[in-house]
Design a protein around this motif. Structure first.
Motif, PDB file in Angstrom:
ATOM      1  N   MET A 156       0.826  -1.211   0.000  1.00 19.57           N
ATOM      2  CA  MET A 156       0.000   0.000   0.000  1.00 19.57           C
ATOM      3  C   MET A 156       0.861   1.261   0.000  1.00 19.57           C
ATOM      4  SD  MET A 156      -1.351   0.363   3.949  1.00 19.57           S
ATOM      5  CE  MET A 156      -1.795  -1.350   4.175  1.00 19.57           C
ATOM      6  N   TRP A 157       0.244   2.366  -0.403  1.00 21.02           N
ATOM      7  CA  TRP A 157       0.867   3.669  -0.241  1.00 21.02           C
ATOM      8  C   TRP A 157       0.772   4.094   1.225  1.00 21.02           C
ATOM      9  CZ3 TRP A 157       3.550   5.406  -4.209  1.00 21.02           C
ATOM     10  CH2 TRP A 157       3.127   5.190  -5.525  1.00 21.02           C
ATOM     11  N   VAL A 158       1.684   4.979   1.633  1.00 17.81           N
ATOM     12  CA  VAL A 158       1.584   5.611   2.950  1.00 17.81           C
ATOM     13  C   VAL A 158       1.646   7.119   2.757  1.00 17.81           C
ATOM     14  CG1 VAL A 158       2.412   5.679   5.311  1.00 17.81           C
ATOM     15  CG2 VAL A 158       2.919   3.698   3.895  1.00 17.81           C
ATOM     16  N   LEU A 159       0.579   7.800   3.146  1.00 18.03           N
ATOM     17  CA  LEU A 159       0.580   9.258   3.135  1.00 18.03           C
ATOM     18  C   LEU A 159       1.136   9.712   4.475  1.00 18.03           C
ATOM     19  CD1 LEU A 159      -0.223  11.925   1.723  1.00 18.03           C
ATOM     20  CD2 LEU A 159      -2.437  11.722   2.861  1.00 18.03           C
ATOM     21  N   CYS A 160       2.387  10.164   4.462  1.00 19.28           N
ATOM     22  CA  CYS A 160       3.055  10.596   5.695  1.00 19.28           C
ATOM     23  C   CYS A 160       2.979  12.115   5.803  1.00 19.28           C
ATOM     24  CB  CYS A 160       4.515  10.152   5.696  1.00 19.28           C
ATOM     25  SG  CYS A 160       4.768   8.456   6.170  1.00 19.28           S
ATOM     26  N   ASP A 161       2.221  12.585   6.760  1.00 16.81           N
ATOM     27  CA  ASP A 161       2.148  14.017   7.037  1.00 16.81           C
ATOM     28  C   ASP A 161       3.151  14.320   8.137  1.00 16.81           C
ATOM     29  OD1 ASP A 161       1.560  16.609   7.763  1.00 16.81           O
ATOM     30  OD2 ASP A 161      -0.615  16.352   7.636  1.00 16.81           O
ATOM     31  N   GLU A 162       4.270  14.930   7.734  1.00 14.78           N
ATOM     32  CA  GLU A 162       5.356  15.209   8.671  1.00 14.78           C
ATOM     33  C   GLU A 162       5.567  16.714   8.817  1.00 14.78           C
ATOM     34  OE1 GLU A 162       8.821  12.728   7.894  1.00 14.78           O
ATOM     35  OE2 GLU A 162       7.551  11.116   7.122  1.00 14.78           O
ATOM     36  N   ILE A 163       4.462  17.455   8.816  1.00 17.82           N
ATOM     37  CA  ILE A 163       4.532  18.909   8.884  1.00 17.82           C
ATOM     38  C   ILE A 163       5.150  19.393  10.192  1.00 17.82           C
ATOM     39  CG2 ILE A 163       2.209  19.186   9.856  1.00 17.82           C
ATOM     40  CD1 ILE A 163       3.765  21.473   7.174  1.00 17.82           C
ATOM     41  N   TYR A 164       5.082  18.565  11.253  1.00 13.77           N
ATOM     42  CA  TYR A 164       5.649  18.948  12.555  1.00 13.77           C
ATOM     43  C   TYR A 164       7.032  18.329  12.803  1.00 13.77           C
ATOM     44  CZ  TYR A 164       0.927  20.594  13.645  1.00 13.77           C
ATOM     45  OH  TYR A 164      -0.278  21.258  13.623  1.00 13.77           O
ATOM     46  N   ALA A 165       7.679  17.837  11.763  1.00 10.02           N
ATOM     47  CA  ALA A 165       8.933  17.101  11.936  1.00 10.02           C
ATOM     48  C   ALA A 165       9.999  17.886  12.689  1.00 10.02           C
ATOM     49  CB  ALA A 165       9.475  16.671  10.564  1.00 10.02           C
ATOM     50  N   GLU A 166      10.065  19.188  12.461  1.00 18.14           N
ATOM     51  CA  GLU A 166      11.120  19.978  13.109  1.00 18.14           C
ATOM     52  C   GLU A 166      10.772  20.363  14.538  1.00 18.14           C
ATOM     53  OE1 GLU A 166      13.457  22.772  10.902  1.00 18.14           O
ATOM     54  OE2 GLU A 166      12.437  22.221   9.038  1.00 18.14           O
TER      55      GLU A 166
ATOM     56  N   SER B 221       7.336  24.995  11.011  1.00 17.61           N
ATOM     57  CA  SER B 221       8.774  25.127  11.275  1.00 17.61           C
ATOM     58  C   SER B 221       9.261  26.562  11.168  1.00 17.61           C
ATOM     59  CB  SER B 221       9.569  24.245  10.305  1.00 17.61           C
ATOM     60  OG  SER B 221       9.312  24.630   8.961  1.00 17.61           O
ATOM     61  N   HIS B 222       8.652  27.361  10.296  1.00 15.42           N
ATOM     62  CA  HIS B 222       9.106  28.721  10.075  1.00 15.42           C
ATOM     63  C   HIS B 222       8.007  29.761  10.351  1.00 15.42           C
ATOM     64  CE1 HIS B 222      12.168  26.367   8.012  1.00 15.42           C
ATOM     65  NE2 HIS B 222      12.947  27.437   8.011  1.00 15.42           N
TER      66      HIS B 222
ATOM     67  N   GLU C 167      18.090  27.141  10.699  1.00 14.23           N
ATOM     68  CA  GLU C 167      18.078  27.190  12.158  1.00 14.23           C
ATOM     69  C   GLU C 167      16.896  27.991  12.714  1.00 14.23           C
ATOM     70  OE1 GLU C 167      20.367  25.312  13.741  1.00 14.23           O
ATOM     71  OE2 GLU C 167      21.012  24.780  11.712  1.00 14.23           O
ATOM     72  N   ASP C 168      16.010  28.439  11.845  1.00 15.93           N
ATOM     73  CA  ASP C 168      14.930  29.329  12.293  1.00 15.93           C
ATOM     74  C   ASP C 168      14.020  28.683  13.331  1.00 15.93           C
ATOM     75  OD1 ASP C 168      15.773  31.403  10.729  1.00 15.93           O
ATOM     76  OD2 ASP C 168      14.270  31.155   9.165  1.00 15.93           O
ATOM     77  N   SER C 169      13.854  27.382  13.259  1.00 14.86           N
ATOM     78  CA  SER C 169      12.901  26.718  14.157  1.00 14.86           C
ATOM     79  C   SER C 169      13.467  26.491  15.559  1.00 14.86           C
ATOM     80  CB  SER C 169      12.464  25.372  13.572  1.00 14.86           C
ATOM     81  OG  SER C 169      13.561  24.485  13.498  1.00 14.86           O
ATOM     82  N   LYS C 170      14.772  26.630  15.735  1.00 13.01           N
ATOM     83  CA  LYS C 170      15.384  26.273  17.016  1.00 13.01           C
ATOM     84  C   LYS C 170      14.873  27.129  18.171  1.00 13.01           C
ATOM     85  CE  LYS C 170      19.626  23.836  15.878  1.00 13.01           C
ATOM     86  NZ  LYS C 170      21.098  23.772  16.039  1.00 13.01           N
ATOM     87  N   GLN C 171      14.822  28.431  17.959  1.00 14.35           N
ATOM     88  CA  GLN C 171      14.354  29.319  19.028  1.00 14.35           C
ATOM     89  C   GLN C 171      12.904  29.013  19.372  1.00 14.35           C
ATOM     90  OE1 GLN C 171      14.677  33.509  18.174  1.00 14.35           O
ATOM     91  NE2 GLN C 171      13.590  34.123  20.040  1.00 14.35           N
ATOM     92  N   MET C 172      12.091  28.805  18.340  1.00 17.26           N
ATOM     93  CA  MET C 172      10.685  28.476  18.568  1.00 17.26           C
ATOM     94  C   MET C 172      10.565  27.144  19.307  1.00 17.26           C
ATOM     95  SD  MET C 172       8.832  29.662  15.011  1.00 17.26           S
ATOM     96  CE  MET C 172      10.136  29.370  13.826  1.00 17.26           C
ATOM     97  N   LYS C 173      11.350  26.181  18.889  1.00 13.13           N
ATOM     98  CA  LYS C 173      11.311  24.850  19.496  1.00 13.13           C
ATOM     99  C   LYS C 173      11.651  24.920  20.979  1.00 13.13           C
ATOM    100  CE  LYS C 173      13.431  20.268  18.942  1.00 13.13           C
ATOM    101  NZ  LYS C 173      14.261  19.433  18.047  1.00 13.13           N
ATOM    102  N   ASN C 174      12.681  25.674  21.334  1.00 16.35           N
ATOM    103  CA  ASN C 174      13.063  25.811  22.744  1.00 16.35           C
ATOM    104  C   ASN C 174      11.947  26.429  23.566  1.00 16.35           C
ATOM    105  OD1 ASN C 174      15.603  24.703  22.254  1.00 16.35           O
ATOM    106  ND2 ASN C 174      16.569  26.696  21.894  1.00 16.35           N
ATOM    107  N   GLU C 175      11.259  27.404  22.979  1.00 17.72           N
ATOM    108  CA  GLU C 175      10.159  28.046  23.681  1.00 17.72           C
ATOM    109  C   GLU C 175       8.977  27.105  23.825  1.00 17.72           C
ATOM    110  OE1 GLU C 175       8.323  30.853  25.900  1.00 17.72           O
ATOM    111  OE2 GLU C 175      10.395  30.894  25.172  1.00 17.72           O
ATOM    112  N   TYR C 176       8.716  26.308  22.797  1.00 14.96           N
ATOM    113  CA  TYR C 176       7.609  25.349  22.869  1.00 14.96           C
ATOM    114  C   TYR C 176       7.852  24.313  23.966  1.00 14.96           C
ATOM    115  CZ  TYR C 176       5.623  26.977  18.416  1.00 14.96           C
ATOM    116  OH  TYR C 176       5.032  27.726  17.425  1.00 14.96           O
ATOM    117  N   ILE C 177       9.086  23.896  24.139  1.00 22.13           N
ATOM    118  CA  ILE C 177       9.401  22.914  25.183  1.00 22.13           C
ATOM    119  C   ILE C 177       9.077  23.496  26.565  1.00 22.13           C
ATOM    120  CG2 ILE C 177      11.284  21.671  26.331  1.00 22.13           C
ATOM    121  CD1 ILE C 177      12.568  21.327  23.553  1.00 22.13           C
TER     122      ILE C 177
END
Length: 388
Positions: free
Chosen positions: A200-210, A237-238, A286-296
């Motif tokens: 089968m096909w797999v539709l992988c939605d990885e919009i939150y990967a970063e 991510s951005h 590297e744009d997502s790093k600052q956001m990622k740290n804040e989300y944590i």
């Protein structure tokens, strides 16, 4: 003369998103704090905005090739290849109007009438109506008992129980909306063995990967490049939700057909947005790093606050959502709970029932909001739980 079937019967059966409608409805409540939509509260980085301005000033206002400008397709291939150990060529990339159009084009490309799409739930509901509009059928797989993860055993069981049906595809969304749960590399490898055998096909939605916390994100496309239809983009991510910049990637034979669906859906992506996306992928790694740290920080804070109020929270490994089981004394009617909470405490959450089987009795919290808002919301929820 009266037309017999005035509208597409599949479209008629699809409902307007109750998530969006509830968000609109509660907006009229004075002083409401909305933790409802998956909308980053950060602004798009300045260098990306400037790239769009420059493109407009350079008169980038004409049609581009249907799948996007070549430089952007190359940059997208390079970006995701380097981050997730993939091997896409630029010809295997279609620039889409957000991840949503990527999902729509992918499903339109592969589905014939009555083909079946397997959808593990709870899940953001977009995949089901798009399947139905394309005359496909969905079989949901409740993952609540397995920690909100699809296990190889559960997938095998579902395939075995539906041997008489033409199972065309599986949807995998990870990190998950609504649960924030993510798959480990080993879990994906085990799933890949079952999927490969099924064909089968797999539709992988990885919009939150970063936005993955504690684990390094692994794309299933690394293991099954010939079966994975990878949907991603820059919205999360951005912090570019309104720009609608997404990507659909897959094997060559799929892309050849998907370009047709994409072309007749949208013709081509918005020109100046493509130059903004190009800047994001080439100079914004590297744009997502600052956001990622804040989300944590926000995740840890709000998770602790909810647990102190008697909520049970699913393991939040990514994205910016908490999926919390409502305290026992309030029952399991998630719509009743969120409506009452909005009216009495001026805090809006999304009911778990909106995300399909396995979601009832839960609420989804989006912590893509400022810490000040989260602190105020936590205080109000505490008072509500104590006094009701």
């Amino acid at each position: 003369m009266v037309l017999k079937h005035k509208f597409n019967q599949e479209v008629k059966q699809v409902a307007i998103s109750d998530i969006r409608q509830f968000d609109i409805d509660v907006s009229n409540i004075p002083d409401i704090i909305k933790l409802t939509l998956g909308e980053p509260d950060f602004n798009t980085p300045e260098h990306i905005k400037q790239a769009a301005v420059d493109a407009i000033n350079d008169d980038q206002s004409h049609y581009t090739p249907n799948p996007g400008i070549p430089a952007l397709r190359q940059a997208a291939a390079d970006y995701y290849n380097s981050k997730y150990h993939l091997n896409y060529e630029p010809e295997q990339v279609i620039t889409t109007i957000g991840a949503t159009e990527g999902i729509a084009a992918a499903l339109q490309t592969i589905l014939n009438p009555d083909d079946v799409v397997l959808v593990p739930t709870p899940v953001f509901p977009i995949y089901i109506p798009i399947t139905q509009i394309n005359h496909g059928k969905c079989i949901t797989i409740d993952t609540n008992a397995d920690g909100f993860l699809l296990t190889p055993e559960r997938l095998k069981e579902t395939i075995k129980n539906n041997q008489e049906r033409n199972i065309k595809a599986l949807v995998l969304v990870y990190p998950s909306n609504p649960t924030g749960v993510n798959y480990s590399r080993e879990q994906l490898r085990e799933l890949a063995e079952v999927i490969k055998e099924s064909g089968m096909w797999v539709l992988c939605d990885e919009i939150y990967a970063e936005l993955t916390y504690g684990k390094t994100h692994t794309s299933l496309a690394e293991f099954l490049p010939d079966q994975v239809l990878l949907v991603t983009g820059l919205s999360k991510s951005h912090a570019m939700t309104g720009w609608r910049a997404g990507f659909l990637m897959g094997p060559n034979d799929f892309i050849e057909q998907a370009i047709k669906a994409h072309q007749y859906l949208v013709t081509a992506p918005t020109n100046n947005v493509q130059f903004a996306a190009l800047e994001a992928l080439t100079n914004g790694q590297e744009d997502s790093k600052q956001m990622k740290n804040e989300y944590i920080k926000r995740r840890d804070f709000f998770c602790q606050e909810l647990e102190q109020c008697g909520f049970e929270v699913a393991s939040p490994d990514g994205a910016f959502y908490l999926f919390a089981k409502i305290p026992t004394k309030f029952g399991t009617d998630s719509w009743k709970f969120v409506r009452d909470l909005a009216q009495k405490a001026q805090v809006a959450l999304i009911p778990g029932a909106s995300f399909g089987p396995g979601g009832e009795g839960y609420v989804r919290v989006s912590y893509a909001a400022s810490m000040d808002k989260l602190k105020a919301a936590a205080s109000r929820i505490k008072d509500y739980v104590k006094n009701n």
